[in-house]
Design a protein around this motif. Structure first.
Motif, short mmCIF file in Angstrom:
data_model
loop_
_atom_site.label_atom_id
_atom_site.label_comp_id
_atom_site.label_asym_id
_atom_site.label_seq_id
_atom_site.Cartn_x
_atom_site.Cartn_y
_atom_site.Cartn_z
N ASP A 130 0.68 6.04 -4.37
CA ASP A 130 1.70 5.64 -3.39
C ASP A 130 1.85 4.13 -3.25
O ASP A 130 2.69 3.66 -2.48
CB ASP A 130 1.44 6.26 -2.00
CG ASP A 130 2.71 6.37 -1.18
OD1 ASP A 130 3.78 6.64 -1.78
OD2 ASP A 130 2.67 6.17 0.05
N THR A 131 1.06 3.34 -3.96
CA THR A 131 1.28 1.89 -3.94
C THR A 131 2.58 1.55 -4.66
O THR A 131 3.02 2.27 -5.57
CB THR A 131 0.12 1.13 -4.61
OG1 THR A 131 -0.04 1.62 -5.95
CG2 THR A 131 -1.17 1.29 -3.83
N ASN A 166 6.20 3.93 2.45
CA ASN A 166 6.68 4.26 3.80
C ASN A 166 6.99 3.02 4.62
O ASN A 166 7.73 3.08 5.60
CB ASN A 166 5.66 5.13 4.54
CG ASN A 166 5.48 6.48 3.89
OD1 ASN A 166 6.41 7.01 3.28
ND2 ASN A 166 4.29 7.06 4.02
N ASP A 195 0.80 -1.23 0.00
CA ASP A 195 0.00 0.00 0.00
C ASP A 195 0.83 1.27 0.00
O ASP A 195 0.46 2.26 -0.63
CB ASP A 195 -0.94 0.03 1.21
CG ASP A 195 -2.11 -0.93 1.05
OD1 ASP A 195 -2.56 -1.11 -0.10
OD2 ASP A 195 -2.57 -1.48 2.06
N SER A 196 1.94 1.26 0.70
CA SER A 196 2.70 2.50 0.85
C SER A 196 4.19 2.23 0.85
O SER A 196 4.65 1.25 1.44
CB SER A 196 2.30 3.21 2.15
OG SER A 196 3.13 4.32 2.38
#
Length: 214
Positions: free
Chosen positions: A168-169, A118, A115-116
């Motif tokens: 952002d994926t 980060n 998903d991210s």
């Protein structure tokens, strides 16, 4: 981490008479007699060169003049690996029945998604500098697509892509490419443990290069 829907697939590249692969043929040759699955055929919209789509049970089969792609919809990695073995069985059956078709390549594909960025420190270290271009009057890119061609010793090539999308994926895409001289060569490959071999290699690259477990 999850698998991308239809990101796991087996692809047979050749000169196909894709009109043979219709509902009746699939029902008679790819579905066991004790299975009540029905076959749904969808024709492409937007271009004659787009593949027909046949769905039976969990299997999705795309048939065009250039290739046959066998895949499915699922996002759970372990279940996707098992379903890819089922796709391999169907691809093998197609080749055995249509063995006179000129075949020149076989592909084994995997795609994983997070998903991210980060949550992926090593991936962020690679991509973040590319997102900050530092060029006046030019907006920084919202997405990145990095392509690498690798040469494992068990296949002709590995086409690997690392993509950061605008939402952002992050997608990790693996295409294991096998050159083949004919259908028999592809049949021999499909009878081997190539699905497990390719999956284990993708898993190793994810761990070694990106510090990601799948």
């Amino acid at each position: 981490m999850r698998s991308v829907e239809q990101g796991f697939s087996i692809v047979l590249v050749g000169a196909w008479n894709h009109h043979i692969l219709n509902e009746s043929w699939v029902a008679n040759h790819l579905i066991p007699e004790n299975n009540n699955a029905t076959v749904t055929l969808s024709y492409p919209i937007g271009g004659q060169n787009l593949p027909n789509r046949l769905v039976f049970g969990d299997v999705i089969l795309y048939a065009s003049q250039e290739s046959i792609r066998v895949t499915f919809d699922d996002t759970e990695i372990d279940r996707s690996k098992e379903k890819l073995h089922n796709c391999k069985t169907h691809a093998l059956r197609i080749l055995e029945l249509l063995h006179h078709t000129p075949i020149n390549a076989l592909g084994v594909n995997f795609a994983f998604e997070e998903d991210s960025m980060n949550q992926l420190d090593k991936v962020s270290d690679v991509i973040s500098p590319l997102l900050d271009m530092g060029i006046d009057d030019l907006e920084d890119p919202e997405s990145i697509d990095l392509k690498r061609v690798l040469k494992p010793d068990f296949c002709s090539s590995l086409n690997h892509r690392l993509m950061k999308n605008s939402d952002d994926t992050v997608v990790f895409d693996f295409n294991y490419h096998y050159e083949a001289v004919d259908a028999k060569a592809c049949i021999d490959l499909l009878k081997s443990d190539l699905v497990d071999l390719c999956f284990d290699n993708a898993k190793k690259i994810m761990g070694d290069a990106y510090d990601v477990e799948i």
